[in-house]
Design an enzyme around this catalytic site. Structure first.
Site, PDB file in Angstrom:
ATOM      1  N   ALA A 138      38.693  36.616  41.346  1.00  0.00           N
ATOM      2  CA  ALA A 138      38.630  37.312  40.062  1.00  0.00           C
ATOM      3  C   ALA A 138      37.185  37.659  39.748  1.00  0.00           C
ATOM      4  CB  ALA A 138      39.182  36.400  38.966  1.00  0.00           C
ATOM      5  N   ASP A 139      37.004  38.579  38.807  1.00  0.00           N
ATOM      6  CA  ASP A 139      35.675  38.744  38.262  1.00  0.00           C
ATOM      7  C   ASP A 139      35.538  37.700  37.141  1.00  0.00           C
ATOM      8  OD1 ASP A 139      33.680  41.737  37.637  1.00  0.00           O
ATOM      9  OD2 ASP A 139      33.177  39.603  37.564  1.00  0.00           O
ATOM     10  N   PHE A 140      34.353  37.650  36.560  1.00  0.00           N
ATOM     11  CA  PHE A 140      34.016  36.594  35.588  1.00  0.00           C
ATOM     12  C   PHE A 140      35.031  36.566  34.426  1.00  0.00           C
ATOM     13  CE2 PHE A 140      30.370  34.007  34.034  1.00  0.00           C
ATOM     14  CZ  PHE A 140      30.839  33.707  32.771  1.00  0.00           C
ATOM     15  N   ASN A 141      35.871  35.525  34.377  1.00  0.00           N
ATOM     16  CA  ASN A 141      36.804  35.359  33.259  1.00  0.00           C
ATOM     17  C   ASN A 141      37.929  36.389  33.270  1.00  0.00           C
ATOM     18  OD1 ASN A 141      37.427  33.922  30.768  1.00  0.00           O
ATOM     19  ND2 ASN A 141      36.780  35.777  29.668  1.00  0.00           N
ATOM     20  N   SER A 142      38.062  37.165  34.361  1.00  0.00           N
ATOM     21  CA  SER A 142      38.989  38.306  34.316  1.00  0.00           C
ATOM     22  C   SER A 142      40.450  37.875  34.342  1.00  0.00           C
ATOM     23  CB  SER A 142      38.710  39.268  35.469  1.00  0.00           C
ATOM     24  OG  SER A 142      39.043  38.686  36.716  1.00  0.00           O
TER      25      SER A 142
END
Ligand code: GLC
Length: 722
Positions: free
Chosen positions: A264-268
């Site tokens: 995932a991307d940051f917190n995605s």
């Protein structure tokens, strides 16, 4: 085939341990200060201490000493002694900060792109990093978006080649090799197309546009063996990429055969909730795990809800096992089970200076990225011994590393320093420099500058004015609605024009800016990007002609922000504008500005001059095998590099096709008055495209074959290809 020891580890894991292995947290969870600013909205997560010992990977915990300390502590507490993966954003160099990727795209030099990545890999590996979140290969058409600096531009063909070169540079032939790290291509998919160029905004593309333009470079990374793929924040056809099964399983794994790790991307994963795609963390975890998203970054819904999803029958436990196996296989490919510290080397990592070899490489890479946009009356190159005036907020600035420049430990060589080293015999008089304030405004005002400074500059042979945007106004979170230089900077350039002396405008930016307002006031115009640690030396090499500029724009520079998106490979329309009939109203056009950008894709000048001749397109042996050829002569007395470009146009097909598409380029090094012939093979597979049902097809028909020095200046031959 899964190695037995990996299968044994997974069989021995509890479900919580598996879910922890699929979770990535920042280094502060292990008690280390955050060595690199977090890159997204952050809130404290409730993590049980015992879970920390099963976590699979660390975000941006960098520095050899940090990594050794953290890995040692972890292994002492990890029940199965599974090593941590350390991942970080090494976007354009780690210790030796290199040119931003948009500048590397403008080099059109694939060997340089591979060298760029290999240098970054070597330094990152010594710092204990195992994976870099690079290359970012999101196709871009909107310079209002701050992250255009991180990618190689608007063309799928060039992006694909640059991306594959960087993957090879980072990974080499074996991830276990010293100085090699795993690459993670991002952001899958089409993060570079936010509406309005506004960061994190909606992306809405047809599947045809997605496949024609946005997907090819990610696929090139997969075909080059990239170890990881990062999901994008944005939606793809109304489903956030981090929970998009058709994207992550359908296209990435089933259609392209990707067998590596997705992250995932940051917190995605958590952001599926504010997207309105998931009611709560449980549904977010369910969607992402079902979609085949292996690692959750900086949110913990897998940990918090994974077990209940399995118990409730909402999630097949086998999907969790598959993901854990892929993560462990990556750790094994890096050799971490044998040597959990890999190349972490505090002595190398903490060297007082970047290596001389890397500095020299940075200088050479940077020079190859500079694009000469205007050079009236051969104002450039400068001559040693000249009396040079130097103005503008970037005159002596070291803030030219660009965004994502990691620890930024070593300041860059400023333009002034670079020039001074070259022009020892001459003078460099500075004045009217001021300082570039944050956001857009220089804090100086031309009116505030003393007349003495002005008269000092007026007395020079040539005036260089170094302008641009603050490097912190680019990169993530750096969208801007206005792309002009600040009013103060525009006034300064015109004020210096009044001296009557030649004015060389040098633009430092992470994106195409709107330069029309200062074009006439500039006798010469140089796009200097953010070139990293050797910026000043590289620019001095170019300005004094020790390096003949060879950069070619990999992204269009708009005539005005109102044109955006403006890009060369647009689809044909039913009412094309015909410059032969400029007065016709009812065609695709604006009333108040041209359709063409100020500077087009592939454009760039040289101190040499190149003449093209003998353009031919010949069939070889059968209907669909052609050779397009041209001769290129350096008609000047200066050796130079020319990037010869091949474009094609599919004149008519079952779906509308672009007015032209880059399908090849060749960089020729030509001695003074040397002539070389260059040929491009044209085969059917180069002419394939995604038809109405998203299948890759070839359709016989007429094609325009074009060769030229840029997308707006080509010779064309129309030919039937069966
Ligand atoms: C950021 C960026 C991504 C980066 C990640 C980790 O928000 O979108 O490119 O790799 O977080 O820092």
């Amino acid at each position: 085939m899964t190695k037995p020891f990996i299968q044994d580890l997974v069989n021995d894991m509890t479900l919580d341990e598996k879910l922890a292995q699929l979770t990535q947290l920042g280094p502060h969870y292990w008690g280390l200060d955050d060595t690199v600013d977090l890159t997204g909205p952050f809130k404290e997560l409730n993590i049980e201490p015992h879970i920390i010992h099963s976590i699979g990977s660390v975000l941006n915990g960098i520095g050899a000493r940090n990594v050794i300390e953290l890995q040692t502590r972890h292994l002492q507490n990890s029940r199965q002694r599974i090593p941590l993966l350390f991942m970080a954003d090494v976007i354009h160099g780690y210790r030796t900060i290199l040119p931003i990727p948009l500048a590397m795209g403008a080099s059109f030099d694939l060997a340089a792109c591979e060298r760029f990545a290999a240098i970054a890999a070597k330094e990152s590996a010594a710092a204990g990093i195992h994976v870099t979140f690079s290359p970012m290969t999101d196709l871009v058409r909107d310079p209002r978006w701050g992250r255009v600096m991180e990618t190689s531009g608007e063309d799928p063909y060039l992006n694909a080649l640059v991306t594959a070169s960087m993957v090879r540079g980072y990974q080499g032939n074996d991830l276990r090799d010293k100085g090699r790290i795993a690459a993670c291509v991002k952001h899958f998919a089409a993060y570079g197309a936010p509406e309005g160029g506004r960061e994190y905004n909606t992306v809405d593309l047809s599947s045809g546009v997605l496949r024609d333009f946005y997907l090819p470079a990610y696929k090139a990374a997969v075909d080059a063996g990239v170890a990881m793929v990062m999901a994008a924040f944005n939606t793809v056809d109304r489903i956030p990429a981090s929970g998009n099964k058709q994207l992550l399983r359908g296209i990435l794994r089933e259609e392209w055969g990707f067998g590596g790790v997705t992250i995932a991307d940051f917190n995605s994963v958590n952001e599926l909730i504010p997207h309105g795609a998931a009611h709560d963390g449980g549904e977010a975890a369910e969607l992402s795990l079902a979609a085949g998203l292996d690692i959750e970054m900086m949110s913990t819904h897998y940990l918090a809800h994974g077990a209940e999803l399995v118990e409730q029958g909402r999630l097949d436990a086998a999907l969790i096992d598959e993901a854990v196996i892929r993560v462990l296989e990556l750790k094994d490919a890096l050799g971490l089970f044998d040597n959990p510290f890999k190349d972490a080397d505090p002595q190398a990592d903490e060297a007082a200076e970047p290596s001389g070899e890397h500095r020299q490489a940075a200088r050479e890479l940077a020079a190859g990225c500079v694009v000469l946009l205007k050079n009236d009356d051969e104002v450039l190159p400068l001559k040693r011994g000249m009396k040079i005036g130097l103005a503008g907020p970037f005159a002596a600035s070291v803030n030219v590393l660009g965004g994502w420049s990691g620890t930024g430990q070593d300041s860059a060589v400023s333009l002034y320093s670079g020039l001074a080293q070259k022009n020892a015999a001459g003078d460099i008089l500075t004045g009217m420099t001021g300082e570039l304030g944050s956001m857009l405004e220089g804090i100086f005002d031309v009116a505030d500058e003393t007349e003495e400074a002005y008269s000092r500059l007026k007395d020079c042979d040539v005036i260089l004015v170094a302008v641009g945007e603050n490097q912190h106004d680019t990169g993530e979170g750096g969208s801007k609605s206005c792309l002009r230089l600040s009013p103060n900077q525009e006034k300064l350039i015109w004020r210096l024009k009044d001296t009557g002396k030649p004015v060389v405008t040098i633009v430092f930016s992470g994106r195409p800016l709107e330069l029309k307002p200062v074009l006439e006031a500039s006798d010469a115009l140089v796009q200097a990007w953010f070139l990293g640690i050797e910026s000043g030396n590289a620019l001095a090499d170019v300005l004094f002609g020790d390096y003949n500029p060879s950069g070619r724009l990999s992204m269009s520079f708009p005539y005005t922000v109102g044109q955006i998106p403006v890009y060369y490979n647009a689809y044909q329309t039913g009412r094309p504008y015909d410059p032969e009939y400029p007065q016709v109203r009812y065609v695709t056009r604006y009333l108040d500005c041209p359709n063409d950008p100020l500077f087009c894709f592939g454009y760039g000048l040289s101190y040499s001059s190149f003449a093209y001749s003998s353009f031919t397109v010949k069939r070889v042996d059968d209907e669909d095998h052609l050779i397009a050829s041209v001769e290129v002569e350096n008609t000047s007395n200066i050796a130079g590099k020319e990037t010869v470009q091949l474009y094609i146009r599919d004149v008519s097909a079952s779906v509308v096709r672009p007015v032209k598409e880059l399908k090849g380029f060749r960089q020729l090094l030509l001695a003074p008055h040397e002539k070389q012939a260059v040929s491009f093979e044209i085969t059917r597979d180069m002419l394939m495209f995604y038809g109405k049902d998203d299948q890759l097809i070839f359709e016989p028909g007429e094609f325009d074959i074009m060769i030229g020095r840029n997308s707006g200046d080509c010779s064309t031959e129309r030919i039937w290809i069966g």
